[in-house]
Scaffold this active site. Structure first.
Site, PDB file in Angstrom:
ATOM      1  N   ASP A 182       9.010  -2.713  -0.579  1.00 59.66           N
ATOM      2  CA  ASP A 182       9.506  -2.036   0.590  1.00 59.66           C
ATOM      3  C   ASP A 182       8.526  -1.968   1.206  1.00 59.66           C
ATOM      4  O   ASP A 182       8.599  -2.060   2.747  1.00 59.66           O
ATOM      5  CB  ASP A 182      10.007  -0.699   0.118  1.00 59.66           C
ATOM      6  CG  ASP A 182      10.832  -0.799  -1.001  1.00 59.66           C
ATOM      7  OD1 ASP A 182      12.182  -1.659  -0.837  1.00 59.66           O
ATOM      8  OD2 ASP A 182      10.860  -0.424  -2.134  1.00 59.66           O
ATOM      9  N   HIS A 187      13.952   3.177  -4.387  1.00 56.21           N
ATOM     10  CA  HIS A 187      13.857   1.977  -4.013  1.00 56.21           C
ATOM     11  C   HIS A 187      15.448   1.983  -3.775  1.00 56.21           C
ATOM     12  O   HIS A 187      16.738   1.328  -5.147  1.00 56.21           O
ATOM     13  CB  HIS A 187      13.210   1.583  -5.392  1.00 56.21           C
ATOM     14  CG  HIS A 187      13.913  -0.805  -5.120  1.00 56.21           C
ATOM     15  ND1 HIS A 187      12.917  -0.997  -4.188  1.00 56.21           N
ATOM     16  CD2 HIS A 187      13.909  -1.284  -5.341  1.00 56.21           C
ATOM     17  CE1 HIS A 187      13.640  -2.100  -3.793  1.00 56.21           C
ATOM     18  NE2 HIS A 187      13.983  -2.524  -4.683  1.00 56.21           N
TER      19      HIS A 187
HETATM   20  P1  NAD Z   1      17.468 -12.062 -13.804  1.00 54.62           P
HETATM   21  O1  NAD Z   1      19.071 -11.439 -14.455  1.00 54.62           O
HETATM   22  O2  NAD Z   1      16.949 -13.117 -13.365  1.00 54.62           O
HETATM   23  O3  NAD Z   1      16.747 -11.923 -15.218  1.00 54.62           O
HETATM   24  C1  NAD Z   1      17.277 -10.551 -15.861  1.00 54.62           C
HETATM   25  C2  NAD Z   1      16.823 -10.363 -17.564  1.00 54.62           C
HETATM   26  O4  NAD Z   1      15.905  -9.703 -18.042  1.00 54.62           O
HETATM   27  C3  NAD Z   1      17.397 -11.748 -17.850  1.00 54.62           C
HETATM   28  O5  NAD Z   1      16.805 -13.971 -18.461  1.00 54.62           O
HETATM   29  C4  NAD Z   1      18.138 -11.055 -19.072  1.00 54.62           C
HETATM   30  O6  NAD Z   1      18.427 -11.915 -20.295  1.00 54.62           O
HETATM   31  C5  NAD Z   1      16.572 -10.382 -19.938  1.00 54.62           C
HETATM   32  N1  NAD Z   1      17.427  -9.339 -20.194  1.00 54.62           N
HETATM   33  C6  NAD Z   1      18.104  -8.031 -20.309  1.00 54.62           C
HETATM   34  N2  NAD Z   1      17.895  -7.161 -20.957  1.00 54.62           N
HETATM   35  C7  NAD Z   1      16.881  -6.904 -21.670  1.00 54.62           C
HETATM   36  C8  NAD Z   1      16.588  -6.327 -22.626  1.00 54.62           C
HETATM   37  N3  NAD Z   1      16.870  -4.952 -22.915  1.00 54.62           N
HETATM   38  N4  NAD Z   1      15.313  -6.281 -22.448  1.00 54.62           N
HETATM   39  C9  NAD Z   1      14.535  -7.509 -22.398  1.00 54.62           C
HETATM   40  N5  NAD Z   1      14.546  -8.648 -21.084  1.00 54.62           N
HETATM   41  C10 NAD Z   1      16.137  -8.400 -21.201  1.00 54.62           C
HETATM   42  O7  NAD Z   1      17.475 -11.107 -12.899  1.00 54.62           O
HETATM   43  P2  NAD Z   1      15.698 -10.551 -12.360  1.00 54.62           P
HETATM   44  O8  NAD Z   1      16.364 -11.141 -10.413  1.00 54.62           O
HETATM   45  O9  NAD Z   1      14.888 -11.401 -12.245  1.00 54.62           O
HETATM   46  O10 NAD Z   1      16.078  -9.116 -11.933  1.00 54.62           O
HETATM   47  C11 NAD Z   1      15.391  -8.721 -12.451  1.00 54.62           C
HETATM   48  C12 NAD Z   1      16.054  -6.981 -12.895  1.00 54.62           C
HETATM   49  O11 NAD Z   1      14.611  -6.373 -11.201  1.00 54.62           O
HETATM   50  C13 NAD Z   1      17.157  -6.212 -12.155  1.00 54.62           C
HETATM   51  O12 NAD Z   1      17.646  -5.396 -11.575  1.00 54.62           O
HETATM   52  C14 NAD Z   1      16.587  -6.365  -9.910  1.00 54.62           C
HETATM   53  O13 NAD Z   1      17.912  -5.932  -9.964  1.00 54.62           O
HETATM   54  C15 NAD Z   1      15.502  -6.094 -10.064  1.00 54.62           C
HETATM   55  N6  NAD Z   1      14.628  -6.364  -8.823  1.00 54.62           N
HETATM   56  C16 NAD Z   1      14.051  -5.080  -8.444  1.00 54.62           C
HETATM   57  C17 NAD Z   1      12.719  -4.874  -7.688  1.00 54.62           C
HETATM   58  C18 NAD Z   1      12.232  -3.715  -6.897  1.00 54.62           C
HETATM   59  O14 NAD Z   1      11.925  -4.140  -6.450  1.00 54.62           O
HETATM   60  N7  NAD Z   1      12.197  -2.911  -7.704  1.00 54.62           N
HETATM   61  C19 NAD Z   1      13.414  -6.355  -6.846  1.00 54.62           C
HETATM   62  C20 NAD Z   1      13.781  -7.425  -6.884  1.00 54.62           C
HETATM   63  C21 NAD Z   1      15.134  -6.923  -8.675  1.00 54.62           C
HETATM   64  C1  LMR Z   2      15.227  -6.124  -4.157  1.00 60.74           C
HETATM   65  O1  LMR Z   2      15.277  -4.875  -3.118  1.00 60.74           O
HETATM   66  O2  LMR Z   2      15.343  -6.367  -3.014  1.00 60.74           O
HETATM   67  C2  LMR Z   2      15.565  -5.847  -4.757  1.00 60.74           C
HETATM   68  O3  LMR Z   2      15.649  -3.756  -5.646  1.00 60.74           O
HETATM   69  C3  LMR Z   2      16.921  -6.856  -5.795  1.00 60.74           C
HETATM   70  C4  LMR Z   2      17.983  -5.337  -4.987  1.00 60.74           C
HETATM   71  O4  LMR Z   2      19.478  -5.045  -5.684  1.00 60.74           O
HETATM   72  O5  LMR Z   2      18.273  -5.035  -3.617  1.00 60.74           O
END
Ligand code: NAD
Ligand code: LMR
Length: 326
Positions: free
Chosen positions: A160, A188
């Site tokens: 952010d 967030h």
């Molecule tokens: P993705 O679905 O591509 O990958 C997630 C992975 O996590 C999968 O491979 C899944 O098998 C694994 N997983 C699920 N449960 C698990 C566990 N208990 N232990 C270990 N691994 C596990 O998702 P992504 O695009 O990599 O996103 C991951 C997370 O990050 C999501 O919740 C997304 O919303 C979040 N995210 C947060 C931000 C932020 O700014 N905070 C930004 C982008 C994405």
């Molecule tokens: C983001 O801010 O891009 C991540 O938290 C993914 C989402 O769900 O928005």
């Protein structure tokens, strides 16, 4: 390069964020170009084979700093001796969903991982929660790690923060690196408060360079809803930008900051953020610790926006408490 390798855990190692994050860690972008690393990849059993493929590609990249790669579906094994942990593994939201809709499905991942960190991680462990809803998932992990100091758990607001810098740089025709004293307060979520009150660029006050109408009606919603916009346009949630911001956060936490950063750290009572939640606040890192920037004047408008975030985080906390996750 005779140092003991740092053990770095990435959960969700077969997912899309990890596919970018792991290469940056392997490149020395967290601990430094002269610090070897051991990578510990945690996944669910169904994704262990795909994680083996990720590890094969890491090996094929021939990073000199990578001394070992372990793959496991057991958190107790993954966090053994961990110095840094990126808790990424969790489900992303789909189009039209709020991140808080993930609370029940994802929240249950973070208690057991917090406990495993408590029981197995190194004394200097630093934990950055990326999986959404990140602030409350971080609270769940922190609460399960009774013997680890609370301040070793953060949730990510750096994406952010970086989005804010990029929007301002584009608007004002400046370099994102020239901005100082930007902060994104709170959760967030779409309630977050990207705040330019103290921000400067080249010594000038940003609030005097942009008009209030643009700030309130374009900038704030654009930054706060950028995640949803990426999902809409890209068809998947942000990944490389999330990984890049996670690297920025962990790098600065360990190595220190020269400018303010936004990090969701445990509340202390400062700025109306109570203990028992993690909220984005203005921070600098020194000697391996985040310090909340103290003594800022807060207007009524800012106080209202921060309070809206605190209210939302307390509601999320109550929801996970009711679900028995805390
Ligand atoms: P993705 O679905 O591509 O990958 C997630 C992975 O996590 C999968 O491979 C899944 O098998 C694994 N997983 C699920 N449960 C698990 C566990 N208990 N232990 C270990 N691994 C596990 O998702 P992504 O695009 O990599 O996103 C991951 C997370 O990050 C999501 O919740 C997304 O919303 C979040 N995210 C947060 C931000 C932020 O700014 N905070 C930004 C982008 C994405
Ligand atoms: C983001 O801010 O891009 C991540 O938290 C993914 C989402 O769900 O928005």
């Amino acid at each position: 390069m005779s140092q003991t390798p740092k053990k770095v855990v990435v959960t969700g190692a077969a997912g899309q964020i990890a596919y970018s994050l792991l290469w940056r860690i392997a490149n020395g972008d967290v601990y430094g170009k002269d610090v070897p690393v051991e990578l510990k990849l945690l996944e669910i059993p169904a994704a262990v084979k795909a994680t083996e493929g990720v590890a094969m590609e890491l090996l094929d990249s021939a990073f000199p700093l990578v001394k070992n790669i372990d793959i496991t579906d057991d958190a107790n094994v993954a966090f053994e001796g961990a110095n840094a942990a990126f808790l990424v593994g969790a489900k992303p939201r789909g189009k039209g969903e709020e991140r808080s809709a993930l609370l029940q499905a994802n929240g249950k991942i973070f208690g057991p991982q917090g406990k495993a960190i408590n029981d197995h991680a190194a004394e200097d462990v630093r934990v950055l929660v990326v999986g959404n809803p990140a602030n409350t998932n971080a609270l769940i992990a922190m609460s399960a790690a009774k013997d680890v100091p609370n301040e070793r758990f953060n949730a990510m607001m750096r994406l952010d923060h970086n989005r804010s810098l990029s929007q301002l740089a584009t608007k004002l025709g400046k370099d994102s690196a020239d901005f100082e004293n930007m902060v994104v307060w709170g959760n967030h979520s779409a309630t977050q408060f990207p705040d330019i009150t103290y921000a400067t660029v080249g010594g000038e006050k940003v609030s005097e360079l942009v008009d209030q109408e643009w700030y309130l009606n374009e900038f704030v919603p654009r930054v706060a809803k950028r995640g949803a916009e990426i999902i809409e346009v890209r068809g998947k949630s942000s990944a490389a930008s999330a990984a890049s911001s996670a690297i920025d956060h962990m790098h600065d936490w360990i190595n220190g900051t020269s400018a303010w950063a936004s990090a969701a750290v445990p509340g202390t009572g400062a700025y109306g953020v109570p203990e028992g939640i993690l909220a984005g606040q203005p921070t600098i890192a020194e000697n391996g610790e985040w310090k909340i920037v103290e003594g800022l004047d807060i207007s009524e408008f800012q106080a209202e926006r921060i309070a809206a975030n605190v209210k939302e985080l307390l509601e999320e906390r109550a929801a996970v408490e009711n679900a028995g996750l805390l």
